[in-house]
Design a protein around this motif. Structure first.
Motif, PDB file in Angstrom:
ATOM      1  N   ILE A   1      -8.389   9.919  11.532  1.00  0.00           N
ATOM      2  CA  ILE A   1      -8.010  11.178  12.173  1.00  0.00           C
ATOM      3  C   ILE A   1      -8.301  12.281  11.164  1.00  0.00           C
ATOM      4  O   ILE A   1      -7.780  12.257  10.047  1.00  0.00           O
ATOM      5  CB  ILE A   1      -6.513  11.206  12.542  1.00  0.00           C
ATOM      6  N   VAL A   2      -9.134  13.242  11.545  1.00  0.00           N
ATOM      7  CA  VAL A   2      -9.454  14.341  10.624  1.00  0.00           C
ATOM      8  C   VAL A   2      -8.505  15.507  10.896  1.00  0.00           C
ATOM      9  O   VAL A   2      -8.437  16.024  12.013  1.00  0.00           O
ATOM     10  CB  VAL A   2     -10.918  14.796  10.778  1.00  0.00           C
ATOM     11  N   VAL A   3      -7.771  15.899   9.866  1.00  0.00           N
ATOM     12  CA  VAL A   3      -6.801  16.994   9.983  1.00  0.00           C
ATOM     13  C   VAL A   3      -7.527  18.306   9.722  1.00  0.00           C
ATOM     14  O   VAL A   3      -7.969  18.573   8.611  1.00  0.00           O
ATOM     15  CB  VAL A   3      -5.637  16.801   8.990  1.00  0.00           C
ATOM     16  N   THR A   4      -7.641  19.121  10.769  1.00  0.00           N
ATOM     17  CA  THR A   4      -8.492  20.318  10.704  1.00  0.00           C
ATOM     18  C   THR A   4      -7.722  21.603  10.474  1.00  0.00           C
ATOM     19  O   THR A   4      -8.256  22.699  10.649  1.00  0.00           O
ATOM     20  CB  THR A   4      -9.316  20.455  12.005  1.00  0.00           C
ATOM     21  N   LYS A   5      -6.460  21.507  10.044  1.00  0.00           N
ATOM     22  CA  LYS A   5      -5.642  22.715   9.887  1.00  0.00           C
ATOM     23  C   LYS A   5      -6.290  23.695   8.909  1.00  0.00           C
ATOM     24  O   LYS A   5      -6.842  23.295   7.889  1.00  0.00           O
ATOM     25  CB  LYS A   5      -4.227  22.359   9.433  1.00  0.00           C
ATOM     26  N   THR A   6      -6.230  24.962   9.268  1.00  0.00           N
ATOM     27  CA  THR A   6      -6.804  26.136   8.579  1.00  0.00           C
ATOM     28  C   THR A   6      -8.311  26.254   8.747  1.00  0.00           C
ATOM     29  O   THR A   6      -8.897  27.258   8.353  1.00  0.00           O
ATOM     30  CB  THR A   6      -6.467  26.205   7.063  1.00  0.00           C
TER      31      THR A   6
ATOM     32  N   SER B   1     -12.439  24.255  21.960  1.00  0.00           N
ATOM     33  CA  SER B   1     -13.110  22.958  21.839  1.00  0.00           C
ATOM     34  C   SER B   1     -13.059  22.152  23.133  1.00  0.00           C
ATOM     35  O   SER B   1     -13.389  20.961  23.130  1.00  0.00           O
ATOM     36  CB  SER B   1     -12.464  22.150  20.711  1.00  0.00           C
ATOM     37  N   ALA B   2     -12.635  22.784  24.210  1.00  0.00           N
ATOM     38  CA  ALA B   2     -12.534  22.089  25.497  1.00  0.00           C
ATOM     39  C   ALA B   2     -13.874  21.455  25.856  1.00  0.00           C
ATOM     40  O   ALA B   2     -14.933  22.060  25.694  1.00  0.00           O
ATOM     41  CB  ALA B   2     -12.098  23.054  26.584  1.00  0.00           C
ATOM     42  N   GLY B   3     -13.812  20.245  26.346  1.00  0.00           N
ATOM     43  CA  GLY B   3     -15.031  19.555  26.754  1.00  0.00           C
ATOM     44  C   GLY B   3     -15.605  18.633  25.698  1.00  0.00           C
ATOM     45  O   GLY B   3     -16.469  17.804  26.000  1.00  0.00           O
ATOM     46  N   LEU B   4     -15.143  18.762  24.453  1.00  0.00           N
ATOM     47  CA  LEU B   4     -15.628  17.864  23.412  1.00  0.00           C
ATOM     48  C   LEU B   4     -14.964  16.491  23.562  1.00  0.00           C
ATOM     49  O   LEU B   4     -13.813  16.398  23.980  1.00  0.00           O
ATOM     50  CB  LEU B   4     -15.306  18.432  22.023  1.00  0.00           C
ATOM     51  N   PRO B   5     -15.662  15.417  23.193  1.00  0.00           N
ATOM     52  CA  PRO B   5     -15.107  14.058  23.349  1.00  0.00           C
ATOM     53  C   PRO B   5     -14.155  13.699  22.213  1.00  0.00           C
ATOM     54  O   PRO B   5     -14.390  12.770  21.433  1.00  0.00           O
ATOM     55  CB  PRO B   5     -16.358  13.180  23.332  1.00  0.00           C
ATOM     56  N   ILE B   6     -13.063  14.455  22.108  1.00  0.00           N
ATOM     57  CA  ILE B   6     -12.113  14.228  21.019  1.00  0.00           C
ATOM     58  C   ILE B   6     -10.688  14.165  21.561  1.00  0.00           C
ATOM     59  O   ILE B   6     -10.386  14.730  22.605  1.00  0.00           O
ATOM     60  CB  ILE B   6     -12.184  15.342  19.942  1.00  0.00           C
ATOM     61  N   SER B   7      -9.842  13.477  20.794  1.00  0.00           N
ATOM     62  CA  SER B   7      -8.409  13.437  21.090  1.00  0.00           C
ATOM     63  C   SER B   7      -7.686  14.287  20.059  1.00  0.00           C
ATOM     64  O   SER B   7      -7.990  14.219  18.861  1.00  0.00           O
ATOM     65  CB  SER B   7      -7.883  11.993  21.018  1.00  0.00           C
ATOM     66  N   TRP B   8      -6.705  15.069  20.542  1.00  0.00           N
ATOM     67  CA  TRP B   8      -5.930  15.940  19.664  1.00  0.00           C
ATOM     68  C   TRP B   8      -4.592  15.307  19.328  1.00  0.00           C
ATOM     69  O   TRP B   8      -3.858  14.878  20.217  1.00  0.00           O
ATOM     70  CB  TRP B   8      -5.693  17.299  20.335  1.00  0.00           C
ATOM     71  N   HIS B   9      -4.278  15.280  18.035  1.00  0.00           N
ATOM     72  CA  HIS B   9      -2.995  14.777  17.558  1.00  0.00           C
ATOM     73  C   HIS B   9      -2.216  15.950  16.974  1.00  0.00           C
ATOM     74  O   HIS B   9      -2.769  16.736  16.195  1.00  0.00           O
ATOM     75  CB  HIS B   9      -3.190  13.735  16.460  1.00  0.00           C
ATOM     76  N   PHE B  10      -0.950  16.065  17.322  1.00  0.00           N
ATOM     77  CA  PHE B  10      -0.095  17.077  16.698  1.00  0.00           C
ATOM     78  C   PHE B  10       0.747  16.363  15.658  1.00  0.00           C
ATOM     79  O   PHE B  10       1.487  15.425  15.970  1.00  0.00           O
ATOM     80  CB  PHE B  10       0.798  17.774  17.727  1.00  0.00           C
TER      81      PHE B  10
ATOM     82  N   ARG C   1       5.960  23.216  25.236  1.00  0.00           N
ATOM     83  CA  ARG C   1       5.158  23.401  26.451  1.00  0.00           C
ATOM     84  C   ARG C   1       3.693  23.644  26.110  1.00  0.00           C
ATOM     85  O   ARG C   1       2.786  23.102  26.761  1.00  0.00           O
ATOM     86  CB  ARG C   1       5.716  24.570  27.267  1.00  0.00           C
ATOM     87  N   SER C   2       3.458  24.446  25.083  1.00  0.00           N
ATOM     88  CA  SER C   2       2.089  24.699  24.652  1.00  0.00           C
ATOM     89  C   SER C   2       1.449  23.425  24.119  1.00  0.00           C
ATOM     90  O   SER C   2       0.323  23.066  24.515  1.00  0.00           O
ATOM     91  CB  SER C   2       2.059  25.793  23.582  1.00  0.00           C
ATOM     92  N   VAL C   3       2.135  22.734  23.216  1.00  0.00           N
ATOM     93  CA  VAL C   3       1.578  21.527  22.611  1.00  0.00           C
ATOM     94  C   VAL C   3       1.258  20.470  23.675  1.00  0.00           C
ATOM     95  O   VAL C   3       0.218  19.806  23.618  1.00  0.00           O
ATOM     96  CB  VAL C   3       2.549  20.961  21.560  1.00  0.00           C
ATOM     97  N   ALA C   4       2.119  20.341  24.663  1.00  0.00           N
ATOM     98  CA  ALA C   4       1.916  19.337  25.712  1.00  0.00           C
ATOM     99  C   ALA C   4       0.710  19.652  26.593  1.00  0.00           C
ATOM    100  O   ALA C   4       0.240  18.786  27.328  1.00  0.00           O
ATOM    101  CB  ALA C   4       3.164  19.214  26.577  1.00  0.00           C
ATOM    102  N   SER C   5       0.206  20.876  26.509  1.00  0.00           N
ATOM    103  CA  SER C   5      -0.938  21.245  27.344  1.00  0.00           C
ATOM    104  C   SER C   5      -2.273  20.771  26.770  1.00  0.00           C
ATOM    105  O   SER C   5      -3.267  20.677  27.488  1.00  0.00           O
ATOM    106  CB  SER C   5      -0.981  22.770  27.541  1.00  0.00           C
ATOM    107  N   TYR C   6      -2.307  20.475  25.448  1.00  0.00           N
ATOM    108  CA  TYR C   6      -3.581  20.060  24.847  1.00  0.00           C
ATOM    109  C   TYR C   6      -3.484  18.787  24.008  1.00  0.00           C
ATOM    110  O   TYR C   6      -4.475  18.063  23.859  1.00  0.00           O
ATOM    111  CB  TYR C   6      -4.168  21.176  23.976  1.00  0.00           C
ATOM    112  N   ALA C   7      -2.331  18.498  23.425  1.00  0.00           N
ATOM    113  CA  ALA C   7      -2.216  17.324  22.555  1.00  0.00           C
ATOM    114  C   ALA C   7      -2.285  16.037  23.380  1.00  0.00           C
ATOM    115  O   ALA C   7      -1.758  15.965  24.492  1.00  0.00           O
ATOM    116  CB  ALA C   7      -0.915  17.365  21.772  1.00  0.00           C
TER     117      ALA C   7
END
Length: 239
Positions: free
Chosen positions: A36-41, A73-82, A92-98
């Motif tokens: 999992i690549v952590v992309t923060k900042t 990044s919508a449409g990219l073949p990736i999974s988002w981890h919070f 509510r925000s996190v649940a919309s993309y994570a």
């Protein structure tokens, strides 16, 4: 290939070599460990380049950074981890993309995530964050539930609509009995994971290890490692 893409490709190759070598040393197959690549900042443009280079899992720890980046990044073949400490007003925000929240550590958060996930018509994977520096009934310095709180919290997640119990996560403690003993800390998490799977067989994720200690995590049995600096470079200071 752009300079930045070449840089990321070289860094990914080095990290891949480290993971592969650690797997060989531990007698494990390379496919048993997910990067999992952590992309923060770092910007959404880096997320796109990572996706082009074959990365399929990225992580963020602050919703204010993650939400717009995920949208770009919508449409990219990736999974988002919070992976950061999560306040209920951000759920509510996190649940919309994570796709997976790795920092579930209290009942109130489980309830909020369940409400948000069902409202969004999504299933949200959850990892219980374990604080190996916390005593009974306490939370850790960097978030997380004490080991004796795992069972109750896991049952709450497993029974909550819209949520899926995927496993456990920890951050190497900076204080307490495991201070400076990453290998032993990660081994303890794997032991706790084995107990969890007795009641929840599908909860088999063990997320542990970062850029500095991924080898110890692989040796202990981690299934996922969270690597930022070794892939993206030293992060700029937040002003």
């Amino acid at each position: 290939m752009t300079d930045r893409k070449s840089e990321l490709a070289a860094n990914l190759e080095q990290v891949e070599e480290r993971i592969s070598t650690a797997c060989t040393a531990a007698g494990r197959k390379r496919e048993e460990v997910t990067l999992i690549v952590v992309t923060k900042t770092y910007p959404a443009s880096d997320v796109r380049l990572l996706a082009e280079l074959g990365v399929r899992h990225v992580a963020e720890n602050r919703d204010q950074d993650a939400a717009p980046k995920a949208a770009e990044s919508a449409g990219l073949p990736i999974s988002w981890h919070f992976v950061g400490q999560l306040q209920t007003n951000k759920v509510r925000s996190v649940a919309s993309y994570a796709d997976i929240v790795q920092s579930v550590d209290r009942a109130k958060l489980v309830t909020a995530l369940s409400t948000a996930a069902t409202g969004a018509g999504r299933e949200l994977g959850c990892l219980i964050q374990v604080a190996l520096d916390a005593g009974s009934g306490e939370r850790g310095e960097r978030g997380g539930v004490a080991p004796d709180g795992i069972e109750e919290l896991a049952a709450r997640v497993a029974g909550a609509p819209g949520l899926r119990l995927d496993g456990l996560m920890t951050v190497a403690p900076l204080v307490g009995p495991y201070e400076g003993r990453q290998r032993e800390a990660f081994g303890r998490l794997v032991e706790l994971s084995s107990r969890l799977r007795a009641a929840h067989p599908a909860a088999n994720m063990v997320s542990a290890g970062m850029s500095a200690d991924l080898e110890q995590a692989v040796a202990a049995g981690a299934t996922h490692v969270r690597v930022g600096t070794a892939v993206l470079g030293v992060r700029p200071r937040l002003g």
